[in-house]
Design a protein around this motif. Structure first.
Motif, mmCIF file in Angstrom:
data_model
loop_
_atom_site.group_PDB
_atom_site.id
_atom_site.type_symbol
_atom_site.label_atom_id
_atom_site.label_comp_id
_atom_site.label_asym_id
_atom_site.label_seq_id
_atom_site.Cartn_x
_atom_site.Cartn_y
_atom_site.Cartn_z
ATOM 1 N N ARG A 62 31.688 39.015 38.737
ATOM 2 C CA ARG A 62 32.234 40.147 39.494
ATOM 3 C C ARG A 62 32.728 39.690 40.876
ATOM 4 O O ARG A 62 33.771 40.122 41.350
ATOM 5 C CB ARG A 62 31.177 41.227 39.638
ATOM 6 C CG ARG A 62 31.590 42.404 40.479
ATOM 7 C CD ARG A 62 32.684 43.190 39.851
ATOM 8 N NE ARG A 62 32.155 43.929 38.741
ATOM 9 C CZ ARG A 62 32.817 44.843 38.086
ATOM 10 N NH1 ARG A 62 34.044 45.132 38.439
ATOM 11 N NH2 ARG A 62 32.292 45.469 37.077
ATOM 12 N N ALA A 63 31.980 38.797 41.525
ATOM 13 C CA ALA A 63 32.397 38.277 42.826
ATOM 14 C C ALA A 63 33.701 37.489 42.706
ATOM 15 O O ALA A 63 34.586 37.599 43.565
ATOM 16 C CB ALA A 63 31.302 37.404 43.427
ATOM 17 N N ALA A 110 35.975 38.033 40.434
ATOM 18 C CA ALA A 110 37.023 39.026 40.201
ATOM 19 C C ALA A 110 37.491 39.651 41.515
ATOM 20 O O ALA A 110 38.687 39.898 41.707
ATOM 21 C CB ALA A 110 36.527 40.107 39.246
ATOM 22 N N LEU A 111 36.562 39.885 42.439
ATOM 23 C CA LEU A 111 36.947 40.389 43.762
ATOM 24 C C LEU A 111 37.760 39.352 44.531
ATOM 25 O O LEU A 111 38.744 39.684 45.201
ATOM 26 C CB LEU A 111 35.713 40.792 44.553
ATOM 27 C CG LEU A 111 35.007 42.063 44.080
ATOM 28 C CD1 LEU A 111 33.714 42.268 44.846
ATOM 29 C CD2 LEU A 111 35.908 43.265 44.208
ATOM 30 N N LEU A 112 37.357 38.093 44.434
ATOM 31 C CA LEU A 112 38.140 37.026 45.068
ATOM 32 C C LEU A 112 39.539 36.926 44.465
ATOM 33 O O LEU A 112 40.501 36.615 45.165
ATOM 34 C CB LEU A 112 37.423 35.690 44.940
ATOM 35 C CG LEU A 112 36.244 35.455 45.864
ATOM 36 C CD1 LEU A 112 35.572 34.129 45.532
ATOM 37 C CD2 LEU A 112 36.666 35.487 47.299
ATOM 38 N N ASP A 113 39.642 37.197 43.172
ATOM 39 C CA ASP A 113 40.948 37.153 42.525
ATOM 40 C C ASP A 113 41.848 38.269 43.043
ATOM 41 O O ASP A 113 43.050 38.080 43.196
ATOM 42 C CB ASP A 113 40.783 37.254 41.008
ATOM 43 C CG ASP A 113 42.081 37.003 40.279
ATOM 44 O OD1 ASP A 113 42.773 36.028 40.619
ATOM 45 O OD2 ASP A 113 42.419 37.797 39.376
ATOM 46 N N ARG A 114 41.270 39.413 43.317
ATOM 47 C CA ARG A 114 42.066 40.503 43.902
ATOM 48 C C ARG A 114 42.547 40.130 45.300
ATOM 49 O O ARG A 114 43.669 40.430 45.685
ATOM 50 C CB ARG A 114 41.248 41.785 43.948
ATOM 51 C CG ARG A 114 41.036 42.371 42.562
ATOM 52 C CD ARG A 114 40.424 43.700 42.623
ATOM 53 N NE ARG A 114 41.352 44.628 43.280
ATOM 54 C CZ ARG A 114 41.112 45.916 43.389
ATOM 55 N NH1 ARG A 114 40.014 46.418 42.910
ATOM 56 N NH2 ARG A 114 41.979 46.699 43.992
ATOM 57 N N ILE A 115 41.690 39.467 46.070
ATOM 58 C CA ILE A 115 42.092 39.010 47.405
ATOM 59 C C ILE A 115 43.179 37.946 47.286
ATOM 60 O O ILE A 115 44.131 37.913 48.067
ATOM 61 C CB ILE A 115 40.870 38.476 48.176
ATOM 62 C CG1 ILE A 115 39.920 39.622 48.494
ATOM 63 C CG2 ILE A 115 41.280 37.733 49.432
ATOM 64 C CD1 ILE A 115 38.582 39.179 49.031
#
Length: 183
Positions: A167-168, A170-175
């Protein structure tokens, strides 16, 4: 006092047309996040047995499962060398194991074209178990006594924490894909 509204409605929303992700951020963030996770062994936690999960290897697996074409197959070599420098493992163990994991992930991607969360978690659990047992074996060979029996709690914690790491990432991928650069 109420905040003043802009004169034009277009000024309320950021313009996304004519924008693209930053090239440096899009290509460098996966590498940097794995390298920073390798430095997690510098934490002040002291224990008599290995408890801290291999965060860098988990981040590598999460990036590889989330975006299969983002990291090349050969990325296990330089990232494994970086991890060997900071983890305290014998030099070459992470190079071999991370390269083998990247090849295994390539085989899994070729075999299963569509995967779900459960399949990714099972694949990551199998790769984490193999990595931890083989890394403990390499460390035991270097130290002169066997260590694979002490990785049980570390393996359990790694398998349980993998969805959080996923999940972390995936958040980095959005950034990583934020439209920051003007075309």
């Amino acid at each position: 006092m109420l905040p003043r509204l802009p004169a034009r409605p277009e000024d309320l929303v950021r313009n996304r047309i004519n924008r693209a992700p930053s090239t440096w951020l899009a290509t460098g963030l996966p590498w940097a996040s794995i390298m920073l996770a390798s430095m997690a062994t510098f934490s002040p936690i002291v224990s008599s047995a290995p408890v801290l999960p291999p965060l860098a290897f988990m981040v590598l697996l999460a990036w590889r499962m989330l975006r299969p074409s983002l990291l090349p197959v050969w990325a296990g070599l330089p990232l494994g060398l970086w991890d060997d420098l900071f983890s305290g493992q014998p030099l070459g163990s992470a190079i071999i194991l991370w390269s083998a994991a990247m090849l295994a992930m390539e085989a899994i991607d070729g075999r299963f074209l569509w995967r779900g969360f459960v399949q990714d978690w099972l694949a990551a659990s199998a790769l984490l178990a193999g990595y931890l047992v083989l890394a403990a074996t390499f460390a035991g060979l270097a130290a002169g006594y066997p260590l694979p029996l002490s990785v049980g709690p570390q393996l359990l914690l790694s398998v349980v924490l993998f969805p959080v790491v996923n999940r972390a990432v995936a958040l980095l991928d959005r950034i990583r894909l934020l439209p920051l650069r003007r075309l």
